[in-house]
Design an enzyme around this catalytic site. Structure first.
Site, PDB file in Angstrom:
ATOM      1  N   GLU A 150       0.812  -1.220   0.000  1.00  0.00           N
ATOM      2  CA  GLU A 150       0.000   0.000   0.000  1.00  0.00           C
ATOM      3  C   GLU A 150       0.846   1.271   0.000  1.00  0.00           C
ATOM      4  O   GLU A 150       0.749   2.089   0.896  1.00  0.00           O
ATOM      5  CB  GLU A 150      -0.920   0.002   1.228  1.00  0.00           C
ATOM      6  CG  GLU A 150      -2.000  -1.057   1.194  1.00  0.00           C
ATOM      7  CD  GLU A 150      -3.156  -0.728   0.260  1.00  0.00           C
ATOM      8  OE1 GLU A 150      -3.037   0.240  -0.531  1.00  0.00           O
ATOM      9  OE2 GLU A 150      -4.164  -1.441   0.312  1.00  0.00           O
ATOM     10  N   GLU A 183      -4.079 -10.518  -0.294  1.00  0.00           N
ATOM     11  CA  GLU A 183      -4.925 -10.434   0.897  1.00  0.00           C
ATOM     12  C   GLU A 183      -6.342 -10.740   0.446  1.00  0.00           C
ATOM     13  O   GLU A 183      -6.805 -10.211  -0.559  1.00  0.00           O
ATOM     14  CB  GLU A 183      -4.905  -9.018   1.516  1.00  0.00           C
ATOM     15  CG  GLU A 183      -3.574  -8.641   2.118  1.00  0.00           C
ATOM     16  CD  GLU A 183      -3.526  -7.212   2.677  1.00  0.00           C
ATOM     17  OE1 GLU A 183      -4.579  -6.660   3.044  1.00  0.00           O
ATOM     18  OE2 GLU A 183      -2.421  -6.660   2.746  1.00  0.00           O
TER      19      GLU A 183
HETATM   20  C1  IPT Z   1      -5.213  -3.733   3.630  1.00  0.00           C
HETATM   21  C2  IPT Z   1      -3.817  -3.615   4.179  1.00  0.00           C
HETATM   22  O1  IPT Z   1      -2.878  -3.971   3.225  1.00  0.00           O
HETATM   23  C3  IPT Z   1      -3.603  -4.424   5.404  1.00  0.00           C
HETATM   24  O2  IPT Z   1      -2.414  -3.984   6.007  1.00  0.00           O
HETATM   25  C4  IPT Z   1      -4.765  -4.303   6.337  1.00  0.00           C
HETATM   26  O3  IPT Z   1      -4.895  -2.983   6.728  1.00  0.00           O
HETATM   27  C5  IPT Z   1      -5.998  -4.726   5.621  1.00  0.00           C
HETATM   28  O4  IPT Z   1      -6.223  -3.923   4.528  1.00  0.00           O
HETATM   29  C6  IPT Z   1      -7.243  -4.620   6.472  1.00  0.00           C
HETATM   30  O5  IPT Z   1      -7.114  -5.165   7.736  1.00  0.00           O
HETATM   31  S1  IPT Z   1      -5.542  -2.197   2.838  1.00  0.00           S
HETATM   32  C7  IPT Z   1      -7.260  -1.997   2.675  1.00  0.00           C
HETATM   33  C8  IPT Z   1      -7.538  -0.555   2.356  1.00  0.00           C
HETATM   34  C9  IPT Z   1      -7.814  -2.845   1.596  1.00  0.00           C
END
Ligand code: IPT
Length: 975
Positions: free
Chosen positions: A412, A488
């Site tokens: 990010e 993710e």
């Molecule tokens: C995404 C992040 O990469 C991760 O660090 C964590 O924050 C996650 O979301 C949520 O828990 S970023 C999100 C804006 C998709």
């Protein structure tokens, strides 16, 4: 500009190199250090004069974070910077911790006074966020890059006795701008500090290149070293080679996460012997697919932050090992080290036990998104050196780990020239691994197309290589040819994640989709006590932080104390590497090998038959040693035919480890499948009907129906089998909202709709209580205040006398009225019984909770636990603990009395010592104080769970819409 504000990576640290052990002397400086904390840098500088005194110093363990030892406090933010954004400047309020250690060298430590035998380095494996090192009053250097190692030459400053090592650590620095990861801000020396002797002729750096050609079955080996002159021996392979020499090694066993074959080797130079562990493997993208040793991978991954509920990111070695074992035991085969390189020992464990790793650079500038990425360090030349340094320190340190198959540029951080420069640097230094970065949709500088939280629909389009095109046709064509992963997905916050099965089905269908990494491994809840001394796990805001992101850090598959959550058990089931599909009618089971590398020879299969949850027969099952991707039908002949008609019968087939492995003992269950062979006993001998009796008005007019007494005015149940019914059974549509119900958007979430439409405040209107022959019938309309819609309900009570005693049956007919504007949270009856019923035994889905889209891990069986054991203690209280497909449940008290509830045919059960309202109001589990009433929900249906806390909501088939529904339950005494 000050050293902690200028964007450079620091001064004085030696060039980065591989992490390795050797026979050269080392001395751990971990232990109790002197410590004092200042609110600003100026305060620390003003105190410099008394550096050598005892004034104001306390003891602090190293490694640790000072905020977890009573100095200042932790603070949690996700994306927003907790300070004004004015890079690279930081606030004046900059907690600064001086750390001091006085130490002697061991008597036999070589040098420094006896002259020329090498030199001594001081290594820090992790200090957050910026620090200055002094030895005996001389500055050795300064550094940034919290999760990266730095080594300093002690030069002529090291003494045999009475060394004073002073490390000044600043919480905020320019580095904080590039370390905006979603986690607690925790400063300190949180990884080890070591003194390293480097003899004359020592190895400065080593780079192992161990490939594997799956066509020939030969390995290739080259070990580059600096200085270049050394010999490498691999006794097991009878190999000796010079550094820099390439040799072909016939007949090696390759390394993979499934068979983590390591060969012990040694690099010897004039000054030092360095043990190496070689894993032969070749990573490639072939025909748009990631392969290792020629085999396509399916990543069943998790994102792992370093976290311990007492120690923060200062994770003890035993805990790292526990993480790896837990992952292996839950069918996880991959880790993304979100969002920084982990303690190097963790990667040793990944090599040893077998996990595919995406190693991620310590880089995130997420907060710049709020100003449309203006001023983003990822695109500002002033930060290029810092960002390249972060890439280089990761790659150099971790380059000898066979488990690492991809380098990730960070998380990010938008897009920009410095990311491109990092990618070029890495590619040049290590062309043998793939490059990952999710933040640049064009994939210009990466080898895989990676996304986070993409919906099932979008993932499917990507799987078909039919995604929305990029504007630039050249980049689009390039990206379309790349393999895809979700770095993710399936946000494991609170109850959930839902939708795993549907993702996995896509991953297993399209070869381009090579799996993903659930967000995330563990809840970041810090162990704390409330004012009343009750223990709980703290999240954002619990330390009084003015700016925080609440419980968004409690989004892991493990609870903070590493107890697996239902989400982890679900994930284990969904990603199991063996497909087991039982066909009870055909008396066969279809077994599919879903491993990437191994056949099924390591597993033992067994079948069993269960009648009403009791095992009546079992045996072993011969399954051929199928190769990856192969399936076979295996006859369940030995299982015989269905038993006498004495109840519902299920057949279960399990695959367990045949032998002990490094990560679990023989018998550990890897996969299972279940199918129903026969429905419940066809007929139940009906007993004699009991008719309702209305007492005279002189006696209060109470209504009696067998084991139940009712209020004559509204027909509510008062007593049941002699138990006091404190909350009479009534229709209930509400649940304590989950993190996923609430989602990220307070306006549009399903919870917002429920509240807007007042589903948490439903009103019950009694339209009549009548005795209709043998039934007591209560009609009602249940609707929200202000609502033009509702549910018409008919409760029909009947009684029966059987050989076992009396029973009371309730059938609830629900008919929607008007236009329902939103899904329902749940649909069922809630009741409360004032009795010390503490033991629950049931036949149905279990042993853990399940909801419509999180029910893969639940199997039909007979289970038992306490009421406490029926709860899932999410860090943030919410709906939990529902057991689905319950055919019957028995509740018992200490005196043996109790209640049996039978489903017609089944229901979902929750049982708690607090109300839904209390559950919804609680902020921590410790807020939930048991009362004397056992509150039960007997549900006909539940709305799904989804993962809207970050990602897609509930998929259409799992939405609960108002439709005609019948719920039937019977109440008797326990058998
Ligand atoms: C995404 C992040 O990469 C991760 O660090 C964590 O924050 C996650 O979301 C949520 O828990 S970023 C999100 C804006 C998709």
């Amino acid at each position: 500009m000050t050293y902690y504000e200028d964007p450079s990576p620091g001064t004085g640290a030696l060039a980065p190199r591989a992490a390795f052990r050797s026979d050269a002397r080392t001395l751990s400086l971990n232990g109790d250090w002197d410590f004092r904390l200042f609110p600003t840098v100026a305060h620390a500088e003003a105190a410099d004069a008394d550096e050598g005194t005892a004034d104001g110093w306390e003891k602090l363990p190293v490694p640790s974070h000072w905020a977890l030892h009573g100095h200042d406090a932790p603070q949690y933010t996700n994306i927003r910077y907790p300070f004004p954004v004015d890079p690279p400047r930081v606030p004046t309020e900059n907690p600064t911790g001086d750390h001091r250690l006085v130490f002697d060298l061991p008597d036999d430590w070589p040098g420094p006074d006896e002259g020329a035998d090498g030199r001594t380095l001081l290594r820090f494996d992790g200090v957050e966020s910026c620090y200055r090192v002094r030895l005996n009053g001389r500055e050795l250097g300064t550094a940034k890059g919290s999760r990266l190692p730095h080594e300093f030459d002690t030069g002529p400053h090291l003494l045999r006795r009475g060394n004073v090592l002073s490390v000044r650590v600043h919480q905020w620095s320019s580095g904080s701008y590039v370390e905006d990861q979603d986690m607690w801000w925790l400063a300190g020396i949180f990884r080890g500090v070591t003194l390293l002797h480097r003899p004359e002729g020592a190895v400065r750096d080593v780079f192992v290149h161990a490939g594997y050609d799956h066509r020939t079955g030969h390995g290739t080996l080259r070990v580059d070293a600096v200085p270049a002159a050394g010999r490498v021996t691999v006794p097991e392979l009878g190999l000796t080679l010079a550094t820099g020499e390439t040799v072909t090694v016939p007949g090696v066993q390759p390394w993979s996460a499934e068979v983590p074959r390591l060969y012990e080797a040694q690099l010897a130079t004039d000054g030092e012997r360095v043990p190496l562990r070689l894993g032969f493997r070749t990573v490639a993208v072939e025909d748009g697919v990631i392969t290792v040793n020629g085999r396509p991978l399916l990543l069943r991954g998790v994102n792992r932050h370093e976290f311990h509920p007492d120690h923060g990111r200062a994770v003890p070695y035993a805990t790292m090992r526990e993480d790896v074992l837990l992952m292996k035991r839950h069918n996880i085969n991959a880790v993304r080290t979100s969002h920084y390189p982990p303690d190097p020992a963790f990667l040793d464990l990944c090599d040893e036990f077998g996990l595919w790793v995406i190693d991620e650079a310590d880089l995130e500038t997420h907060g710049f998104t709020y100003d449309d990425w203006r001023g983003n360090p990822a695109d500002d030349p002033a930060w290029e050196e810092a960002l390249i340094d972060r890439a280089a320190r990761m790659v150099e340190r971790d380059k000898n780990h066979p488990s690492v198959i991809m380098w990730s540029l960070g998380n990010e951080s938008g897009t920009g020239r410095n990311l491109a420069a990092m990618s070029r640097w890495i590619r040049d230094r290590d062309p043998d691994r793939l490059i990952h970065y999710e933040g640049d949709r064009s994939c210009e500088h990466t080898d895989v197309y990676s996304r986070m939280y993409a919906s099932h629909e979008e993932v499917e389009a990507i799987g078909r290589r039919a995604e929305q095109p990029l504007d630039d046709p050249r980049l689009d064509a390039r990206r379309r040819a790349l393999p895809f992963i979700q770095c993710e997905y399936a946000h494991a916050m609170g109850n959930g994640p839902g939708g795993l099965t549907e993702y996995q089905r896509l991953f297993e269908t399209y070869e381009r989709l090579q799996g993903g990494f659930v967000w995330e491994w563990i809840d970041h809840g810090l162990r704390a006590r409330d004012a009343a001394g009750r223990p709980y796990f703290a999240y954002g805001g619990d330390f009084g932080e003015p700016l925080h992101d609440g419980n968004f850090c409690a989004d892991g598959l493990l609870f903070p104390d590493r107890t697996p959550s239902p989400g982890l058990l679900e994930y284990k089931k969904v990603v199991e590497p063996v497909g087991i599909c039982v066909d009870a009618a055909a008396r066969t089971v279809r077994v599919t090998n879903k491993y990437d590398v191994v056949d099924l020879a390591g597993l033992a299969f067994g079948w069993s038959r269960e009648v009403e949850g009791r095992r009546v027969a079992e045996g072993a099952l011969e399954v051929p040693p199928l190769a990856p991707g192969e399936s076979a039908e295996v006859a369940l002949a030995e299982a015989g035919s269905v038993a006498e008609d004495d109840g519902e019968e299920w057949w279960t087939v399990r695959a367990v480890l045949a032998d002990d492995t490094a990560w679990a003992p023989a018998g550990h269950e890897v996969a299972w499948g279940q199918a129903r062979a026969r429905g419940p006993a066809a007929t139940r001998t009906p007993g004699a009907r009991i008719t309702p009796v209305r007492a005279s008005s002189a006696d209060g007019g109470a209504l009696t129906l067998g084991p139940g007494t009712f209020d004559p005015l509204d027909g509510s149940l008062r007593t049941l089998h002699g138990l006091h019914v404190a909350v009479p059974p009534r229709l209930n549509v509400y649940r304590a909202t989950t993190d996923n119900d609430r989602g990220p958007d307070e306006e549009t979430s399903v919870a917002a709709q429920w509240h807007r439409h007042a589903l948490d405040r439903m009103r019950h209107r009694c339209d009549g209580v009548t005795v209709d022959g043998e039934s007591l019938v209560v009609t009602a309309r249940v609707a929200p205040p202000g609502g033009f819609f509702g549910l018409c309900v008919v409760y029909r009570w009947t009684g029966e006398r059987t050989s076992d005693g009396t029973r009371l049956d309730l059938s609830v007919d629900i008919t929607p009225d008007g236009e329902w504007p939103c899904p329902l949270p749940r649909l069922g009856v809630a009741l409360g019984i004032r009795a010390p019923l503490d033991w629950i035994e049931w036949y149905g889905g279990g042993p853990g909770e399940s909801y419509p889209d999180t029910r893969r891990a639940a199997r039909i069986g007979r289970w038992a636990t306490t009421v406490d054991g029926f709860q899932t203690p999410y860090v943030f209280p919410q709906e939990n603990g529902s057991r689905g497909d319950v055919r019957w449940a028995e509740l018992r008290g200490p005196d043996g009395g109790g209640l049996r509830i039978e489903g017609r045919p089944a229901f979902a059960l929750t049982a708690r010592r607090w109300t839904t309202g209390q559950l919804e109001a609680a902020r921590h589990p410790a807020d939930l104080v048991p009362d004397e009433v056992l509150h039960l929900d007997l549900d006909a249906a539940h709305h799904g769970i989804g993962t809207a806390s970050c990602g897609p909501g509930v998929l259409a088939p799992y939405e609960l819409r108002a439709t005609r529904t019948r719920l039937g339950v019977g109440f008797t005494l326990p058998r």
